[in-house]
Enzyme design. Structure first.
Site, short mmCIF file in Angstrom:
data_model
loop_
_atom_site.label_atom_id
_atom_site.label_comp_id
_atom_site.label_asym_id
_atom_site.label_seq_id
_atom_site.Cartn_x
_atom_site.Cartn_y
_atom_site.Cartn_z
N MET A 1 -9.46 -3.46 -0.21
CA MET A 1 -10.29 -4.66 -0.18
C MET A 1 -9.47 -5.95 -0.23
O MET A 1 -9.72 -6.87 0.55
CB MET A 1 -11.30 -4.64 -1.34
CG MET A 1 -12.46 -3.70 -1.11
SD MET A 1 -13.61 -3.70 -2.51
CE MET A 1 -14.24 -5.37 -2.43
N ASP B 1 -20.75 -0.47 -19.83
CA ASP B 1 -19.43 -0.02 -20.23
C ASP B 1 -19.57 0.88 -21.44
O ASP B 1 -20.60 0.83 -22.15
CB ASP B 1 -18.52 -1.22 -20.57
CG ASP B 1 -17.04 -0.86 -20.50
OD1 ASP B 1 -16.42 -1.10 -19.46
OD2 ASP B 1 -16.51 -0.33 -21.50
N ASP C 1 -9.95 3.65 -4.17
CA ASP C 1 -8.53 4.01 -4.13
C ASP C 1 -8.22 5.20 -5.02
O ASP C 1 -7.24 5.91 -4.80
CB ASP C 1 -7.66 2.82 -4.56
CG ASP C 1 -7.30 1.90 -3.40
OD1 ASP C 1 -7.23 2.40 -2.27
OD2 ASP C 1 -7.11 0.71 -3.63
N LEU D 1 -12.38 2.73 -14.13
CA LEU D 1 -10.96 3.05 -13.95
C LEU D 1 -10.47 3.92 -15.09
O LEU D 1 -10.67 3.60 -16.27
CB LEU D 1 -10.12 1.76 -13.91
CG LEU D 1 -8.60 1.96 -13.90
CD1 LEU D 1 -8.17 2.56 -12.56
CD2 LEU D 1 -7.87 0.66 -14.17
N VAL E 1 -14.25 0.15 1.25
CA VAL E 1 -12.97 -0.22 1.85
C VAL E 1 -11.85 0.02 0.83
O VAL E 1 -11.89 -0.48 -0.30
CB VAL E 1 -12.98 -1.68 2.32
CG1 VAL E 1 -11.60 -2.11 2.79
CG2 VAL E 1 -14.01 -1.86 3.43
N ALA E 2 -10.85 0.78 1.26
CA ALA E 2 -9.80 1.22 0.34
C ALA E 2 -8.73 0.17 0.08
O ALA E 2 -7.89 0.36 -0.81
CB ALA E 2 -9.16 2.51 0.85
N VAL F 1 -15.48 -0.05 -5.71
CA VAL F 1 -14.15 -0.64 -5.87
C VAL F 1 -13.14 0.40 -6.36
O VAL F 1 -11.93 0.20 -6.25
CB VAL F 1 -14.20 -1.86 -6.80
CG1 VAL F 1 -12.87 -2.62 -6.80
CG2 VAL F 1 -15.31 -2.82 -6.39
N LYS G 1 0.82 -1.21 0.00
CA LYS G 1 0.00 0.00 0.00
C LYS G 1 0.86 1.26 0.00
O LYS G 1 2.05 1.23 0.28
CB LYS G 1 -0.94 0.00 1.21
CG LYS G 1 -2.04 -1.04 1.14
CD LYS G 1 -2.86 -0.93 -0.14
CE LYS G 1 -3.70 0.33 -0.20
NZ LYS G 1 -4.45 0.44 -1.48
N GLU H 1 0.03 0.59 -10.10
CA GLU H 1 -1.23 0.72 -10.84
C GLU H 1 -1.09 1.40 -12.20
O GLU H 1 -2.05 1.40 -12.98
CB GLU H 1 -2.28 1.46 -10.00
CG GLU H 1 -2.03 2.95 -9.79
CD GLU H 1 -1.18 3.25 -8.56
OE1 GLU H 1 -1.10 4.43 -8.18
OE2 GLU H 1 -0.58 2.31 -7.99
N HIS I 1 -1.69 5.39 -5.94
CA HIS I 1 -3.01 6.02 -6.08
C HIS I 1 -2.94 7.49 -5.67
O HIS I 1 -3.63 7.94 -4.75
CB HIS I 1 -4.05 5.27 -5.23
CG HIS I 1 -4.21 3.83 -5.60
ND1 HIS I 1 -4.73 3.41 -6.81
CD2 HIS I 1 -3.88 2.68 -4.93
CE1 HIS I 1 -4.74 2.09 -6.85
NE2 HIS I 1 -4.23 1.62 -5.74
N TYR J 1 1.87 0.27 -4.65
CA TYR J 1 0.69 1.01 -5.07
C TYR J 1 0.76 2.42 -4.46
O TYR J 1 1.12 2.59 -3.30
CB TYR J 1 -0.59 0.33 -4.58
CG TYR J 1 -0.93 -0.94 -5.32
CD1 TYR J 1 -1.25 -0.92 -6.68
CD2 TYR J 1 -0.96 -2.16 -4.66
CE1 TYR J 1 -1.56 -2.08 -7.36
CE2 TYR J 1 -1.27 -3.33 -5.34
CZ TYR J 1 -1.58 -3.29 -6.68
OH TYR J 1 -1.89 -4.45 -7.35
#
Length: 371
Positions: free
Chosen positions: A301, A198, A270, A240, A298-299, A267, A75, A118, A96, A94
């Site tokens: 998961m 999408d 982040d 994303l 939840v950042a 999701v 993280k 990422e 973010h 990661y």
């Protein structure tokens, strides 16, 4: 190169940046690896396993940050960790950054070379270091959403797959990428009725060819989302834009269209989240309610299934870690354009365009920053 692997300190984060097998691979290449004591203990990766692989076990994070040439984490560095980074050091994790101005400011001030998992790419334009955690998060989103739908959790009391004579839940997945496809797969497996949205016609064709009439594919527009919210029990936010803040696709006003006890699982949290009412939560306190709608944001998961996630992540990150160690960061980055795309901060400059634009920093192309 001397490589340091600290213990993660984010709330309920039990993953670790390198498995014992990964440490052994780097040591076999002639490098040294330091691992913080008990760094992997919570997921059954013991100090003895790391020592057997040839790693040095170090008592505290201060020594790791103080000595290591490259830090491998999972993280984003927390403020106390950012304060220990130094110029010329490589941070591989990661990040973010787009929704996190404070972390960005700290990394810029540190002078570190920060490579974000990422935004590393592959030859097909994919995100190979994000993909394994996206797979995990996509699958977990349905588990989390199904649990949140239970009445005792504040949900509407709907069983995702229904039972004979009672219709299943309606699941809306916004985004057909890795997260969205894995979420849809899990939801269908539990018997829910799934709609996936999408903006890529090619992606919708691909999903349709995979699953046919087992799910519904819809081109994503504001109208398409709004039309479905009143009938949806569980919404998965799976959009994303690599490196950039996520777009807000469901507004506060639109929550009033949803039935009380419906659930949103974001999701994309982040990257700032794709629902206007989203804010990061933790595994310790994962949900909250806004206008009768339960939010799960939840950042980290994949940290909830930390052992599976650690092995999946190391499988993906290790080849690039070997490149960075063998060649040195500058040469490795310049030799591999896919790895170069992962460079977000170098020597006090922002080298990833989306981060610079979102946070108002001057943008310096990565190759230029490296000289």
């Amino acid at each position: 190169m001397l490589i340091g692997v600290p213990k993660e300190i984010k709330n309920h984060e039990y993953r670790i940046g390198l498995t014992p097998a990964g440490a052994r691979e780097l040591i076999a290449q002639g490098h040294q690896v330091m691992v913080q004591k008990d760094g992997g203990k919570a997921i059954g990766l013991t100090d003895e396993q790391y020592a057997k692989a040839g790693a040095e076990i170090v008592a505290g994070a201060e020594e790791i940050f103080g000595r290591a040439d490259m830090i491998i984490k999972v993280k984003e560095p927390q403020p106390v960790e950012c304060a220990m980074l130094r110029p010329g050091q490589v941070l591989y994790t990661y990040l973010h950054l787009a929704p996190d101005p404070e972390q960005t400011k700290a990394l810029v001030a540190s002078g570190v070379t920060a490579i974000a998992y990422e935004t590393v790419t592959d030859n097909r334009g994919g995100l190979p270091l994000l993909a394994p955690m996206s797979e995990v998060a996509g699958r977990m989103s349905i588990q989390a959403g199904a649990h949140a739908l239970e009445k005792a959790q504040g949900g509407s009391g709907i069983l995702l797959g229904g039972v004979p004579g009672v219709k299943p839940a309606e699941v809306l997945v916004i985004g057909g990428g890795v997260v969205g496809l894995n979420a849809a797969r899990m939801a269908m497996g539990l018997g829910a009725h799934v709609t996936i949205l999408d903006r890529s016609i090619d992606r919708l064709k691909y999903v349709d060819e995979l699953y046919g009439d087992r799910l519904t594919t819809i081109y994503s527009t504001h109208d398409a989302i709004e039309e479905r919210l009143p009938y949806t029990d569980l919404v998965i936010g799976a959009v994303l834009i690599p490196g950039a803040a996520a777009p807000k696709l469901v507004s506060r006003a639109q929550l009033k269209l949803m039935r009380a006890g419906s659930v949103l699982v974001d999701v994309a949290i982040d990257q700032g989240g794709c629902f206007e009412t989203s804010h990061p939560t933790t595994h310790q306190d994962p949900t909250y309610e806004v206008d009768g709608v339960i939010h799960y944001c939840v950042a980290n998961m994949p940290g909830g299934v930390a052992r599976t996630s650690t092995f999946a992540l190391t499988n993906a990150t290790l080849p690039f870690a070997v490149q960075l160690a063998n060649k040195g960061a500058r040469r490795a980055l310049l030799d591999d354009p896919n790895l170069l795309n992962g460079l977000n901060v170098h020597a006090g400059r922002i080298t990833y365009k989306a981060v610079a634009e979102d946070l108002g920093y001057p943008y310096v192309p990565a190759a230029q920053a490296l000289g």
